[in-house]
Scaffold this motif. Structure first.
Motif, short mmCIF file in Angstrom:
data_model
loop_
_atom_site.label_atom_id
_atom_site.label_comp_id
_atom_site.label_asym_id
_atom_site.label_seq_id
_atom_site.Cartn_x
_atom_site.Cartn_y
_atom_site.Cartn_z
N GLY A 50 0.82 -1.20 0.00
CA GLY A 50 0.00 0.00 0.00
C GLY A 50 0.86 1.25 0.00
N GLY A 51 2.01 1.16 0.67
CA GLY A 51 2.93 2.30 0.75
C GLY A 51 3.54 2.66 -0.59
N TYR A 52 3.41 1.77 -1.58
CA TYR A 52 3.89 2.07 -2.93
C TYR A 52 2.73 2.38 -3.87
N GLY A 53 1.57 2.59 -3.31
CA GLY A 53 0.42 2.97 -4.13
C GLY A 53 -0.23 1.82 -4.86
N VAL A 54 0.07 0.58 -4.44
CA VAL A 54 -0.54 -0.59 -5.12
C VAL A 54 -1.97 -0.75 -4.62
N SER A 55 -2.91 -0.79 -5.57
CA SER A 55 -4.31 -0.86 -5.15
C SER A 55 -4.82 -2.30 -5.10
N ILE A 56 -4.32 -3.16 -5.98
CA ILE A 56 -4.76 -4.56 -6.00
C ILE A 56 -3.54 -5.47 -6.07
N LEU A 57 -3.55 -6.51 -5.23
CA LEU A 57 -2.49 -7.52 -5.31
C LEU A 57 -3.14 -8.83 -5.77
N TYR A 58 -2.71 -9.33 -6.92
CA TYR A 58 -3.19 -10.62 -7.42
C TYR A 58 -2.30 -11.72 -6.83
N ALA A 59 -2.92 -12.82 -6.47
CA ALA A 59 -2.17 -13.92 -5.85
C ALA A 59 -2.78 -15.24 -6.28
N PRO A 60 -1.97 -16.31 -6.32
CA PRO A 60 -2.53 -17.59 -6.76
C PRO A 60 -3.46 -18.17 -5.72
N GLU A 61 -4.47 -18.82 -6.20
CA GLU A 61 -5.38 -19.52 -5.30
C GLU A 61 -4.80 -20.92 -5.09
N GLY A 62 -4.48 -21.28 -3.86
CA GLY A 62 -3.92 -22.61 -3.60
C GLY A 62 -2.44 -22.65 -3.93
N GLU A 63 -1.86 -23.87 -3.89
CA GLU A 63 -0.43 -24.05 -4.11
C GLU A 63 -0.14 -24.23 -5.60
N ALA A 64 0.91 -23.55 -6.08
CA ALA A 64 1.30 -23.73 -7.48
C ALA A 64 2.20 -24.97 -7.59
#
Ligand SMILES: Cc1cc2nc3c(=O)[nH]c(=O)nc-3n(C[C@H](O)[C@H](O)[C@H](O)COP(=O)(O)OP(=O)(O)OC[C@H]3O[C@@H](n4cnc5c(N)ncnc54)[C@H](O)[C@@H]3O)c2cc1C
Length: 314
Positions: A50-64
């Motif tokens: 958030g401190g870098y202005g990121v509004s959305i963080l995408y992340a994998p669902e479950g283990e890759a």
């Protein structure tokens, strides 16, 4: 412009990630900055973003489980969701691999190993062992750019709300490789050679007493590197070799002792911002590119330097 930052698989913010985030915030200039982590525990990395202005963080669902194919699929999914026209990431093997695959898929421009990018999308590169600076600009709306470590002054995160974490579910078919287990690399208290802001390098002149170089590096919080002569002699691991057939470093401070400055060594370090050399031969080639040089016996100079640093720290 909307910028998507690829933070890779580590699940924590590394120094090159902070540089990329700093550049992304500048280039977005009011547009959205989003990010993608390939690591399963997104919360670990989300807090600081958030401190870098990121509004959305995408992340994998479950283990890759499917190595680079999953990386590419995840990035593609994040790209589709974010609507970004610029995808930025650090210049490491995994990121350049995924960027190249997706650039082909989307008929988009890809520029690797950049040292800077301007608001008009002009990308600067340092080529031929730092001998030339070139510029290039993507001619496609969508562009993928990787940034060389230590190219941008990373800013500290400001106060800002943590980004919304959006899970991405991807499936890949025909996986060429599958993760059957993971093992942590041996922990080292020293920074990574290719990312460090300060690098201390020992050459043949150090002899077998390589611990002297390590002691100085630890005093400076630096990574340790070596010339090929040292690696060939078995005084340091090959992973520490700097140069044409080793790694390329571009730290803010490169300090070497007992290194002659052969062209093959310089190929891996001459873009360093400040070069300090200690050599007993005043005609050593390394002095041709050094900003500061000490002509003297390293066995006397390094202990004095360590003592001075300790005194200064109190
Ligand atoms: C195809 C190819 C690829 C190569 N790739 C690489 C590479 O990736 N990286 C690399 O480093 N090299 C590489 N080399 C080797 C390179 O050409 C040099 O041989 C090597 O860099 C020399 O290492 P050095 O400076 O430690 O040793 P030297 O050239 O032997 O220099 C030692 C220096 O230490 C100084 N010295 C000695 N004693 C002291 C003392 N007590 N106090 C202070 N100074 C002292 C000497 O004055 C001298 O300048 C490559 C060569 C080839 C042909």
């Amino acid at each position: 412009m909307n910028v998507l930052v690829d933070l890779g698989q580590t699940g924590r913010l590394r120094s090159p990630d902070r540089e990329v985030l700093t550049l992304a915030r500048t280039l977005a200039a009011g547009g959205a900055v989003t990010a993608l982590t390939h690591a399963p525990r997104a919360e670990d990395v989300a807090a600081e973003l958030g401190g870098y202005g990121v509004s959305i963080l995408y992340a994998p669902e479950g283990e890759a489980t499917d190595l680079s194919l999953t990386d590419t699929a995840l990035l593609d999914a994040a790209l589709g969701e974010s609507g970004a026209t610029l995808v930025l990431g650090p210049n490491d093997a995994e990121t350049t691999d995924a960027f190249a695959r997706l650039a082909v898929r989307h008929s988009a421009a890809v520029i690797t190993d950049a040292v800077g990018m301007a608001a008009d999308r002009t990308v600067t590169k340092s080529v031929l062992a730092g001998g030339y600076t070139t510029t290039a600009a993507p001619t496609t709306d969508l562009a993928f750019v990787t940034l060389a470590p230590n190219s941008v002054q990373a800013e500290e995160p400001e106060e800002g709300p943590a980004p919304e974490v959006k899970p991405l579910s991807v499936s890949v078919s025909g996986a060429a490789a599958t993760v059957t287990g993971t093992r942590e690399a041996p922990a080292s208290s020293r920074p990574k050679l290719t990312e460090a802001r300060v690098v201390v390098v020992g050459g043949r002149g150090v002899g077998e007493n390589f611990s002297l170089v390590e002691e100085l590096a630890d005093e400076l919080g630096a990574a340790v590197g070596a010339s090929r002569a040292v690696v060939d002699a078995g005084w340091a691991e090959h992973s520490a070799q700097v140069g044409q057939t080793g790694v390329t470093v571009s730290p803010q401070l490169y300090l070497c002792a007992g290194v002659s400055g052969a062209i093959q060594h310089r190929a891996g370090m001459q873009t360093s911002q400040t070069i300090v050399a200690i050599n007993k031969d005043e005609n050593a080639q390394i002095f041709d590119i050094a900003d500061y040089g000490v002509v003297g016996d390293l066995n006397k100079v390094i202990p004095q330097l360590i003592e001075a640093l300790r005194e200064r720290r109190g």
